[in-house]
Design a protein around this motif. Sequence first.
Motif, PDB file in Angstrom:
ATOM      1  N   VAL A  29       0.898  -1.328   0.060  1.00  0.00           N
ATOM      2  CA  VAL A  29      -0.057  -0.134  -0.058  1.00  0.00           C
ATOM      3  C   VAL A  29       1.036   1.290   0.103  1.00  0.00           C
ATOM      4  O   VAL A  29       1.673   1.305   0.593  1.00  0.00           O
ATOM      5  CB  VAL A  29      -0.866   0.122   1.309  1.00  0.00           C
ATOM      6  N   PRO A  30       0.753   2.042  -1.106  1.00  0.00           N
ATOM      7  CA  PRO A  30       1.473   3.307  -0.920  1.00  0.00           C
ATOM      8  C   PRO A  30       1.511   4.194   0.452  1.00  0.00           C
ATOM      9  O   PRO A  30       0.320   4.050   1.013  1.00  0.00           O
ATOM     10  CB  PRO A  30       0.792   4.057  -2.076  1.00  0.00           C
ATOM     11  N   THR A  31       2.784   4.610   0.987  1.00  0.00           N
ATOM     12  CA  THR A  31       2.829   5.164   2.332  1.00  0.00           C
ATOM     13  C   THR A  31       3.757   6.289   2.195  1.00  0.00           C
ATOM     14  O   THR A  31       4.820   6.138   1.442  1.00  0.00           O
ATOM     15  CB  THR A  31       3.314   4.089   3.207  1.00  0.00           C
ATOM     16  N   ALA A  32       3.508   7.252   2.889  1.00  0.00           N
ATOM     17  CA  ALA A  32       4.264   8.401   3.235  1.00  0.00           C
ATOM     18  C   ALA A  32       4.670   8.369   4.836  1.00  0.00           C
ATOM     19  O   ALA A  32       3.880   7.981   5.387  1.00  0.00           O
ATOM     20  CB  ALA A  32       3.714   9.651   2.880  1.00  0.00           C
ATOM     21  N   TRP A  33       6.037   8.522   4.942  1.00  0.00           N
ATOM     22  CA  TRP A  33       6.271   8.592   6.280  1.00  0.00           C
ATOM     23  C   TRP A  33       6.791   9.919   6.807  1.00  0.00           C
ATOM     24  O   TRP A  33       7.365  10.622   6.153  1.00  0.00           O
ATOM     25  CB  TRP A  33       7.732   7.786   6.325  1.00  0.00           C
ATOM     26  N   ALA A  34       6.473  10.030   8.141  1.00  0.00           N
ATOM     27  CA  ALA A  34       6.866  11.246   8.725  1.00  0.00           C
ATOM     28  C   ALA A  34       7.719  11.163  10.045  1.00  0.00           C
ATOM     29  O   ALA A  34       7.002  10.375  10.795  1.00  0.00           O
ATOM     30  CB  ALA A  34       5.337  12.079   9.287  1.00  0.00           C
ATOM     31  N   GLU A  35       8.905  11.161  10.111  1.00  0.00           N
ATOM     32  CA  GLU A  35       9.717  11.061  11.009  1.00  0.00           C
ATOM     33  C   GLU A  35       9.918  12.129  12.051  1.00  0.00           C
ATOM     34  O   GLU A  35      10.275  11.741  13.232  1.00  0.00           O
ATOM     35  CB  GLU A  35      11.041  10.765  10.382  1.00  0.00           C
ATOM     36  N   GLY A  36       9.528  13.332  11.698  1.00  0.00           N
ATOM     37  CA  GLY A  36       9.619  14.500  12.427  1.00  0.00           C
ATOM     38  C   GLY A  36       8.392  15.626  12.077  1.00  0.00           C
ATOM     39  O   GLY A  36       7.883  15.305  10.795  1.00  0.00           O
ATOM     40  N   PRO A  37       8.245  16.535  12.707  1.00  0.00           N
ATOM     41  CA  PRO A  37       7.123  17.635  12.613  1.00  0.00           C
ATOM     42  C   PRO A  37       7.126  18.171  10.994  1.00  0.00           C
ATOM     43  O   PRO A  37       6.127  18.447  10.511  1.00  0.00           O
ATOM     44  CB  PRO A  37       7.129  18.609  13.681  1.00  0.00           C
ATOM     45  N   ASP A  38       8.362  18.186  10.690  1.00  0.00           N
ATOM     46  CA  ASP A  38       8.624  19.050   9.325  1.00  0.00           C
ATOM     47  C   ASP A  38       8.116  18.030   8.316  1.00  0.00           C
ATOM     48  O   ASP A  38       8.008  18.451   6.827  1.00  0.00           O
ATOM     49  CB  ASP A  38      10.195  19.232   9.132  1.00  0.00           C
ATOM     50  N   ASP A  39       7.843  16.702   8.342  1.00  0.00           N
ATOM     51  CA  ASP A  39       7.342  15.827   7.487  1.00  0.00           C
ATOM     52  C   ASP A  39       5.977  15.759   7.201  1.00  0.00           C
ATOM     53  O   ASP A  39       5.522  15.053   6.224  1.00  0.00           O
ATOM     54  CB  ASP A  39       8.195  14.488   7.623  1.00  0.00           C
ATOM     55  N   VAL A  40       5.234  16.216   8.427  1.00  0.00           N
ATOM     56  CA  VAL A  40       3.889  15.976   8.316  1.00  0.00           C
ATOM     57  C   VAL A  40       3.110  16.552   6.969  1.00  0.00           C
ATOM     58  O   VAL A  40       1.994  15.843   6.359  1.00  0.00           O
ATOM     59  CB  VAL A  40       3.169  16.420   9.787  1.00  0.00           C
ATOM     60  N   ALA A  41       3.319  17.513   6.928  1.00  0.00           N
ATOM     61  CA  ALA A  41       2.561  18.592   5.805  1.00  0.00           C
ATOM     62  C   ALA A  41       2.607  17.772   4.427  1.00  0.00           C
ATOM     63  O   ALA A  41       1.639  17.754   3.777  1.00  0.00           O
ATOM     64  CB  ALA A  41       2.926  19.882   5.627  1.00  0.00           C
ATOM     65  N   ALA A  42       4.012  17.243   3.886  1.00  0.00           N
ATOM     66  CA  ALA A  42       4.096  16.586   2.587  1.00  0.00           C
ATOM     67  C   ALA A  42       3.298  15.173   2.693  1.00  0.00           C
ATOM     68  O   ALA A  42       2.910  15.091   1.744  1.00  0.00           O
ATOM     69  CB  ALA A  42       5.375  16.478   2.513  1.00  0.00           C
ATOM     70  N   ALA A  43       3.389  14.522   3.912  1.00  0.00           N
ATOM     71  CA  ALA A  43       2.808  13.354   3.926  1.00  0.00           C
ATOM     72  C   ALA A  43       1.124  13.460   3.687  1.00  0.00           C
ATOM     73  O   ALA A  43       0.654  12.719   3.305  1.00  0.00           O
ATOM     74  CB  ALA A  43       2.975  12.676   5.193  1.00  0.00           C
ATOM     75  N   LEU A  44       0.679  14.642   4.582  1.00  0.00           N
ATOM     76  CA  LEU A  44      -0.943  14.575   4.617  1.00  0.00           C
ATOM     77  C   LEU A  44      -1.456  15.186   3.153  1.00  0.00           C
ATOM     78  O   LEU A  44      -2.573  14.779   2.977  1.00  0.00           O
ATOM     79  CB  LEU A  44      -1.214  15.395   5.433  1.00  0.00           C
ATOM     80  N   THR A  45      -0.525  15.969   2.134  1.00  0.00           N
ATOM     81  CA  THR A  45      -1.273  16.302   1.017  1.00  0.00           C
ATOM     82  C   THR A  45      -0.741  15.353  -0.183  1.00  0.00           C
ATOM     83  O   THR A  45      -0.771  15.805  -1.441  1.00  0.00           O
ATOM     84  CB  THR A  45      -0.494  17.586   1.127  1.00  0.00           C
ATOM     85  N   ARG A  46      -0.181  14.100   0.068  1.00  0.00           N
ATOM     86  CA  ARG A  46       0.518  13.491  -1.024  1.00  0.00           C
ATOM     87  C   ARG A  46      -0.666  12.928  -1.912  1.00  0.00           C
ATOM     88  O   ARG A  46      -0.852  12.814  -3.099  1.00  0.00           O
ATOM     89  CB  ARG A  46       1.316  12.273  -0.477  1.00  0.00           C
ATOM     90  N   TRP A  47      -1.990  12.657  -1.119  1.00  0.00           N
ATOM     91  CA  TRP A  47      -3.145  12.043  -1.685  1.00  0.00           C
ATOM     92  C   TRP A  47      -4.298  13.003  -1.513  1.00  0.00           C
ATOM     93  O   TRP A  47      -4.483  13.355  -0.545  1.00  0.00           O
ATOM     94  CB  TRP A  47      -3.526  10.440  -1.193  1.00  0.00           C
ATOM     95  N   PRO A  48      -5.247  13.154  -2.758  1.00  0.00           N
ATOM     96  CA  PRO A  48      -6.344  14.146  -2.292  1.00  0.00           C
ATOM     97  C   PRO A  48      -7.363  13.531  -1.818  1.00  0.00           C
ATOM     98  O   PRO A  48      -8.320  14.352  -1.222  1.00  0.00           O
ATOM     99  CB  PRO A  48      -6.638  14.410  -4.011  1.00  0.00           C
ATOM    100  N   GLY A  49      -7.611  12.261  -1.608  1.00  0.00           N
ATOM    101  CA  GLY A  49      -8.877  11.815  -0.849  1.00  0.00           C
ATOM    102  C   GLY A  49      -8.625  11.459   0.633  1.00  0.00           C
ATOM    103  O   GLY A  49      -7.606  12.260   1.268  1.00  0.00           O
ATOM    104  N   ASP A  50      -9.399  10.727   1.268  1.00  0.00           N
ATOM    105  CA  ASP A  50      -9.417  10.135   2.450  1.00  0.00           C
ATOM    106  C   ASP A  50      -7.864   9.404   2.699  1.00  0.00           C
ATOM    107  O   ASP A  50      -7.420   8.887   1.897  1.00  0.00           O
ATOM    108  CB  ASP A  50     -10.364   9.204   2.869  1.00  0.00           C
ATOM    109  N   VAL A  51      -7.375   9.920   3.948  1.00  0.00           N
ATOM    110  CA  VAL A  51      -5.827   9.165   4.419  1.00  0.00           C
ATOM    111  C   VAL A  51      -6.006   8.560   5.564  1.00  0.00           C
ATOM    112  O   VAL A  51      -7.024   8.908   6.349  1.00  0.00           O
ATOM    113  CB  VAL A  51      -4.855  10.279   4.440  1.00  0.00           C
TER     114      VAL A  51
END
Length: 291
Positions: free
Chosen positions: A106-128
Amino acid sequence: MPDVLLASCAAATGKDEDEPLLVAALAARGVSAAPADWADHGVDWAAATAVVVRSTWDYAPRRDEFLAWARRVAAATLLLNPAGVLAWNTDKRYLRELAAAGVPVVPTAWAEGPDDVAAALTRWPGDVVVKPVVSAGARDTARFAPADRDGARASAEGILAGGRAVMVQPYLDRLDAEGETGLVYVDGAFSHAFGKGALLAGGALGEGLYAEEEITARTATPEQRDVGDRVLAWVADRTGERPLYCRVDLVPGDDGAPQVIEVELTEPSLFLTTDDGAADRFAAAISARLG
């Protein structure tokens, strides 16, 4: 002292449906077995011929303590699955390795710290789906609609504040109708498959020990078996071990093709009730390891 101790936890008492079936199947083979709380300092783990990790469902908030326990037990007697396998499998970042090896994950974005959160949450337009890399029973896992990215951000930041990295995945719409398919392998061989209803159809999960699930018997397709077999072979190569048990959880991608959402080598329910021969196969594998 029984021949085999089944490592469990106090909160799992009476909730592990696999346990009585396995104890009975082992007894039929002349092997005594009983559950014990992994965190109970009064248990003499070394006195058992083998310790089989089963319903240790409370390990996630104290993973370091759990892995230290596993190493102590492994130094004193046979631990199944081995301590090194448990250490690797209790952090879901193993999925990155699996994907890099060419297995459909399953495609996955990883957030190791606070600076990674925004990119991870906007990678897909639908429900996450937002969840921690260290978790059991789908706790601290939630689904967020596009209009609730603030809620998703708060969830991710809360997980990070607790010392765990975050994984974000797109919610796969076919899950609502098709659910997950779990493939169970015992001692390197396919045992049985089961179906599991979509856990996040309603959004977030509760805070209990584990999530209640709708489980049914299911026949794996050739495509699912191919993915499961590839995972099992890769796990054996990666860890240098043939695990006593392995559960490969698959979900349908947008095109219906199976994708790995999790590889369970630590404390999975094996849903022995869904196949008449499953408990005996598991007992036979444990008995063989004792020899």
